[in-house]
Design a protein around this motif. Structure first.
Motif, mmCIF file in Angstrom:
data_model
loop_
_atom_site.group_PDB
_atom_site.id
_atom_site.type_symbol
_atom_site.label_atom_id
_atom_site.label_comp_id
_atom_site.label_asym_id
_atom_site.label_seq_id
_atom_site.Cartn_x
_atom_site.Cartn_y
_atom_site.Cartn_z
ATOM 1 N N GLY A 182 14.942 65.475 -22.431
ATOM 2 C CA GLY A 182 14.084 66.531 -21.908
ATOM 3 C C GLY A 182 14.351 67.866 -22.560
ATOM 4 O O GLY A 182 15.476 68.165 -22.981
ATOM 5 N N ASN A 183 13.297 68.687 -22.630
ATOM 6 C CA ASN A 183 13.410 70.017 -23.231
ATOM 7 C C ASN A 183 13.646 71.114 -22.204
ATOM 8 O O ASN A 183 13.842 72.263 -22.559
ATOM 9 N N SER A 184 13.586 70.779 -20.912
ATOM 10 C CA SER A 184 13.796 71.767 -19.865
ATOM 11 C C SER A 184 14.328 71.052 -18.632
ATOM 12 O O SER A 184 14.389 69.816 -18.588
ATOM 13 N N GLU A 187 12.233 68.272 -17.039
ATOM 14 C CA GLU A 187 12.065 66.987 -17.700
ATOM 15 C C GLU A 187 13.327 66.140 -17.569
ATOM 16 O O GLU A 187 14.441 66.645 -17.679
ATOM 17 N N LEU A 188 13.124 64.853 -17.335
ATOM 18 C CA LEU A 188 14.239 63.921 -17.205
ATOM 19 C C LEU A 188 14.793 63.528 -18.567
ATOM 20 O O LEU A 188 14.077 63.514 -19.569
ATOM 21 N N ASN A 189 16.079 63.193 -18.610
ATOM 22 C CA ASN A 189 16.672 62.541 -19.764
ATOM 23 C C ASN A 189 16.693 61.039 -19.483
ATOM 24 O O ASN A 189 17.179 60.608 -18.437
ATOM 25 N N LEU A 190 16.125 60.252 -20.399
ATOM 26 C CA LEU A 190 15.978 58.820 -20.166
ATOM 27 C C LEU A 190 16.694 58.014 -21.242
ATOM 28 O O LEU A 190 16.774 58.425 -22.398
ATOM 29 N N LYS A 191 17.226 56.857 -20.839
ATOM 30 C CA LYS A 191 17.839 55.918 -21.772
ATOM 31 C C LYS A 191 17.115 54.584 -21.695
ATOM 32 O O LYS A 191 16.702 54.151 -20.623
ATOM 33 N N LYS A 192 16.984 53.961 -22.830
ATOM 34 C CA LYS A 192 16.279 52.678 -22.912
ATOM 35 C C LYS A 192 16.891 51.682 -21.933
ATOM 36 O O LYS A 192 18.100 51.544 -21.842
ATOM 37 N N GLY A 193 16.020 51.006 -21.174
ATOM 38 C CA GLY A 193 16.479 50.001 -20.220
ATOM 39 C C GLY A 193 16.558 50.498 -18.783
ATOM 40 O O GLY A 193 16.619 49.688 -17.853
ATOM 41 N N GLU A 194 16.567 51.836 -18.587
ATOM 42 C CA GLU A 194 16.624 52.379 -17.229
ATOM 43 C C GLU A 194 15.303 52.135 -16.494
ATOM 44 O O GLU A 194 14.247 52.016 -17.119
ATOM 45 N N ASP A 205 -0.893 62.183 -19.742
ATOM 46 C CA ASP A 205 0.224 61.761 -20.582
ATOM 47 C C ASP A 205 1.586 61.812 -19.905
ATOM 48 O O ASP A 205 2.549 61.253 -20.431
ATOM 49 N N TRP A 206 1.696 62.493 -18.767
ATOM 50 C CA TRP A 206 2.998 62.707 -18.134
ATOM 51 C C TRP A 206 3.020 62.194 -16.696
ATOM 52 O O TRP A 206 2.013 62.241 -15.985
ATOM 53 N N LEU A 207 4.199 61.697 -16.303
ATOM 54 C CA LEU A 207 4.428 61.212 -14.949
ATOM 55 C C LEU A 207 5.628 61.928 -14.350
ATOM 56 O O LEU A 207 6.468 62.468 -15.074
ATOM 57 N N GLU A 208 5.710 61.920 -13.017
ATOM 58 C CA GLU A 208 6.900 62.413 -12.325
ATOM 59 C C GLU A 208 7.570 61.236 -11.647
ATOM 60 O O GLU A 208 6.904 60.374 -11.062
ATOM 61 N N GLY A 209 8.903 61.187 -11.739
ATOM 62 C CA GLY A 209 9.629 60.071 -11.141
ATOM 63 C C GLY A 209 11.074 60.405 -10.881
ATOM 64 O O GLY A 209 11.538 61.521 -11.127
ATOM 65 N N ASP A 260 2.706 68.689 -24.710
ATOM 66 C CA ASP A 260 2.293 69.225 -23.414
ATOM 67 C C ASP A 260 3.564 69.642 -22.680
ATOM 68 O O ASP A 260 4.426 68.808 -22.391
ATOM 69 N N VAL A 261 3.697 70.923 -22.394
ATOM 70 C CA VAL A 261 4.854 71.464 -21.684
ATOM 71 C C VAL A 261 4.454 71.658 -20.228
ATOM 72 O O VAL A 261 3.517 72.397 -19.927
ATOM 73 N N CYS A 262 5.145 70.971 -19.309
ATOM 74 C CA CYS A 262 4.799 71.032 -17.889
ATOM 75 C C CYS A 262 5.799 71.919 -17.160
ATOM 76 O O CYS A 262 7.012 71.739 -17.285
ATOM 77 N N VAL A 263 5.290 72.881 -16.424
ATOM 78 C CA VAL A 263 6.136 73.854 -15.726
ATOM 79 C C VAL A 263 5.640 74.015 -14.291
ATOM 80 O O VAL A 263 4.473 73.758 -13.987
ATOM 81 N N GLN A 264 6.531 74.454 -13.422
ATOM 82 C CA GLN A 264 6.173 74.722 -12.030
ATOM 83 C C GLN A 264 5.696 76.169 -11.910
ATOM 84 O O GLN A 264 6.399 77.035 -11.421
#
Length: 349
Positions: A182-184, A187-194, A205-209, A260-264
């Motif tokens: 993630g850049n902010s 944004e989540l940091n994700l690893k393959k397989g999670e 293009d973006w989801l929240e989880g 696409d930069v998503c902000v609150q």
């Protein structure tokens, strides 16, 4: 005789309007992951008429209010006050370094004292327009739902509760197929397989989880959907999302990158130039950059300060409806170029 003069002479609290605030207390703080990450103070306001409501203010809102009141009412010589002046309470100063959450928490008792003393000043000052607007509940305040109100809760005995078990196999979820950093903070940091449990769709293009006890947003292209969101949460065009998305482009001699930069943030916000520059540096991992936007003729114009950002936002609002965009996307776009690259600008003959 005007109402202000009458109150100044008689100092009669009973003559004040019913919507004048008489007490304010900070109920909590909330982190906002916008163009910059900052904290807001959630405050409960009580009026003379007995009504109560919540407002949300940053420290800079307190600072700006104090400067206005000082310019209007502080005596030039503290020893010689006039009828239209008074000694204002001290506002806690700015803090430029440290943990933002800890700074915000430490300011709560100081700001509570500041507001208590402010509202205890002569009644004629409570009619000041800047003061009334500071404590006024705006439309944005009324639409905001507090996440918690820790300081308004009465002390209670702790009771052990049993959380209901969640059926993980029936929850909307996805598996990460590519690592993502993630850049902010949003944004989540994700690893393959999670595995990520899906909460809502932000846009096409973006989801929240949620993954690893962290909640944030991530690009759908980095995951494989195992169980999709219900239709009500996956439309992407509803008003339920708390994120607004900014489309930005990095123009280089080797090609164009689109993000696409998503902000609150509210779609109506006008970000500060320095905050927008910091965000773009973080997104594209390039420091020596310039910010630009396209004018109605399609030419790139460089942004240099807050006035340029204001012009960009104003021009984009004038073109609203002419460009088809998702409802939670900013009406303006940012084009990022290398600071030394002047070839992107149209040269007049």
């Amino acid at each position: 005789m005007s109402l202000l003069q009458q109150l100044r002479e008689e100092s009669d609290f009973d003559q004040l309007p019913h919507n004048i605030p008489v007490s304010v207390a900070i109920a909590d703080i909330e982190e906002n992951k916008g163009f910059i990450d900052y904290f807001v103070f959630v405050m409960e306001v009580k009026t003379k008429g007995g009504s109560k409501y919540l407002i949300y203010r940053r420290y800079r809102d307190f600072f700006n209010l104090h400067q206005v009141l000082e310019s209007r009412y502080s005596p030039e010589e503290p020893q010689r006050s006039r009828p239209s002046t008074c000694v204002l309470p001290s506002l806690p100063g700015k803090v430029f370094m440290g943990n933002k959450r800890e700074i915000a928490e430490s300011r709560i008792p100081e700001l509570n004292t500041y507001m208590k003393r402010l509202l205890a000043l002569p009644t004629w000052l409570l009619l000041d327009e800047a003061l009334r607007m500071f404590f006024y509940q705006t439309e944005q305040d009324s639409q905001h739902h507090p996440r918690a109100l820790r300081r308004l809760r009465p002390p209670t005995r702790k009771v052990k509760t049993v959380k209901p078990k969640m059926d993980l196999f029936s929850s909307p979820r996805a598996e990460v197929i590519f690592d993502f950093r993630g850049n902010s903070k949003a944004e989540l940091n994700l690893k393959k397989g999670e595995v990520i449990f899906l909460l809502q769709r932000v846009n096409a293009d973006w989801l929240e989880g949620t993954a690893n006890n962290q909640t944030g947003i991530f690009p759908q292209s980095f995951v494989e959907i195992i169980k999709p969101l219900p239709q009500s949460d996956s439309a992407g065009e509803g008003g339920g999302s708390c994120y607004s998305c900014l489309r930005c482009f990095l123009l280089t001699p080797s090609g164009v990158q689109t993000r696409d930069v998503c902000v609150q943030e509210d779609l109506r916000i006008q970000p500060a130039y320095k905050d927008l520059l910091s965000q773009m540096r973080n997104v594209f991992k390039v420091d020596d950059i310039a910010l630009n936007y396209r004018d109605p003729e399609g030419d790139l114009l460089r942004l240099l300060d807050d006035e340029d950002v204001q012009l960009m936002v104003r021009e984009s609002r004038g073109r609203r409806g002419k460009v088809n965009r998702p409802v939670n996307q900013f009406p303006w776009e940012v084009y990022v170029t290398l600071a030394c690259d002047l070839s992107v600008y149209r040269a007049e003959a």
